[in-house]
Write an enzyme that holds these catalytic residues in place. Structure first.
Site, mmCIF file in Angstrom:
data_model
loop_
_atom_site.group_PDB
_atom_site.id
_atom_site.type_symbol
_atom_site.label_atom_id
_atom_site.label_comp_id
_atom_site.label_asym_id
_atom_site.label_seq_id
_atom_site.Cartn_x
_atom_site.Cartn_y
_atom_site.Cartn_z
ATOM 1 N N ASP A 306 -64.343 58.179 -55.510
ATOM 2 C CA ASP A 306 -63.728 59.364 -56.137
ATOM 3 C C ASP A 306 -63.598 60.485 -55.103
ATOM 4 O O ASP A 306 -63.893 61.650 -55.373
ATOM 5 C CB ASP A 306 -64.512 59.828 -57.357
ATOM 6 C CG ASP A 306 -63.670 60.704 -58.282
ATOM 7 O OD1 ASP A 306 -62.439 60.549 -58.290
ATOM 8 O OD2 ASP A 306 -64.249 61.545 -59.004
ATOM 9 N N GLY A 325 -65.675 68.509 -57.142
ATOM 10 C CA GLY A 325 -65.244 67.429 -56.256
ATOM 11 C C GLY A 325 -66.102 67.278 -55.021
ATOM 12 O O GLY A 325 -66.631 68.260 -54.476
#
Length: 418
Positions: A306, A325
């Site tokens: 990811d 993130g």
């Protein structure tokens, strides 16, 4: 290029060569010979590395780069080079640029920018126009242009009818719908997992229910419509159980888990370090153990880095304001080997190719050469020197890891760390 790989241990459960030490001769991108003590020939580069292991090329089902629009975070060229040196022969690129990849022209642009690289890029097209969740994008045209799936990255489809129509529509061309699971009303203004850690830190919590309720809804829709659904980066034990039950019913559903959810817990948040601010949020130890169980029993199909580069201006902020993130390509393999068996890691880093309709690779004479080269026994502490991305927002800085990729051979190119 023509290449002779010497003394490599094959790690591939699907291959009769699994666990054997062998030489591999590659000519014009094709495996010409596999055997012991193959003699070098003129015109062949000889590759011999310490404790060299080889597997079919790894695939990452969820990476984000910055280009187009956010090249300061990451370019496609550097992102693909980072992927190659991290052991990935193929990546699925999320539609996170500006403009969002929601048309045939956008997919053509991404494919053109990636042409000629050792790591192959497979775009994911936005499910809705602009990833705004209102109108379905040009799915059929994007698939014809090379998109391998459709989803709005880290954005749930609040309108159940849109998701229902999308699932029905893509069946005409065997498309895959990626349905991120989050009920934004339940999430509210939460920024971390709701529990003892969020209470102690005074940060607004996101109940696990926000993911689980949306997964239950999405699975009900899939049961009604049929089609293929992928649930990305699941993060709770209840989510895994819901998917386990759906698979037992025969629903065509797959799911992934992010490396950081398998390795880290919300205890990492105690220093308010925004490198650990991700979506879904890091969860407690019990949830982490449930995810590992889901990997080991096959409920979780894919492990993804990811990888999501965020520039320093959007990460070095107060915790509530920082963007979610973490980058993850460089640390994925080394982090996974700290808790999972090698063969499981390789399986979960390659299974996504089949699920996304991407041509696989086998280690056999006559097959296309598409390899990852690695040493599974190297132990080290992950530092900024190990980061190849333009952005440095890694949740694994300072972590002790095990195993490093040397690089890849793919698309007729050998890419190795210097």
């Amino acid at each position: 290029m023509n290449l002779l790989i010497k003394n490599a241990v094959v790690t591939d459960k699907s291959s009769a060569l699994n666990g054997t030490l062998t030489d591999i001769k590659i000519e014009n991108g094709i495996i010409k010979q596999i055997g012991k003590e193959i003699k070098p020939e003129p015109g062949f580069e000889v590759l011999e590395l310490e404790n060299l292991h080889i597997s079919q090329g790894w695939f990452d089902s969820s990476v984000s780069f910055g280009e187009p629009g956010f090249e300061d975070r990451e370019t496609i060229a550097n992102g693909l080079n980072t992927a190659a040196l991290s052991g990935f022969t193929a990546v699925a690129l999320q539609p996170t640029g500006s403009p969002i990849a929601d048309t045939q022209a956008d997919i053509h642009f991404l494919k053109a920018k990636a042409a000629g690289h050792a790591t192959s890029l497979y775009p994911i097209g936005a499910l809705t126009k602009g990833s705004e969740g209102k109108d379905i994008a040009e799915l059929f045209d994007m698939q014809n242009a090379g998109a391998v799936a459709f989803g709005d990255y880290n954005k749930p489809i609040a309108d159940a009818n849109i998701l229902k129509i999308a699932l029905q529509y893509v069946q005409d061309f065997n498309g895959v719908v990626i349905a991120y699971a989050l009920d934004e009303k339940i999430k509210g203004k939460g920024v971390v997992h709701e529990g003892p850690v969020s209470t102690k830190l005074g940060l607004k919590g996101i109940p696990a229910l926000a993911e689980e309720l949306q997964i239950a809804r999405n699975l009900f829709l899939l049961e009604y419509t049929g089609g293929k659904m992928h649930l990305p980066t699941v993060s709770t034990g209840k989510s895994v159980q819901l998917i386990r039950e759906a698979k037992a019913k025969g629903l065509n559903v797959t799911c992934s888990v992010a490396v950081h959810h398998l390795v880290l817990t919300d205890e990492a948040l105690t220093g308010f370090d925004t490198r650990y601010k991700v979506t879904p949020p890091l969860r407690p130890e019990a949830e982490r153990q449930a995810l590992i169980e889901g990997v080991m029993d096959g409920t979780i199909d894919i492990i993804t880095s990811d990888h999501n580069p965020i520039d320093i201006e959007n990460k070095k902020l107060e915790f509530d304001l920082a963007k979610d993130g973490t980058i993850g390509l460089e640390s994925a393999f080394g982090a996974l080997l700290t808790l999972l068996p090698l063969e499981t890691v390789i399986e979960k880093l390659t299974a996504g190719k089949v699920l996304f309709g991407i041509e696989g690779s086998t280690i056999a004479e006559g097959s296309k050469a598409s390899f990852t080269l690695f040493n599974p026994d190297t132990e080290y502490t992950f530092t900024k020197a190990d980061i190849l991305s333009k952005s440095k927002n890694s949740a694994f800085l300072g972590q002790k890891l095990k195993g490093k990729a040397y690089g890849i051979y793919n698309n007729g190119k050998l890419i190795l760390k210097k």
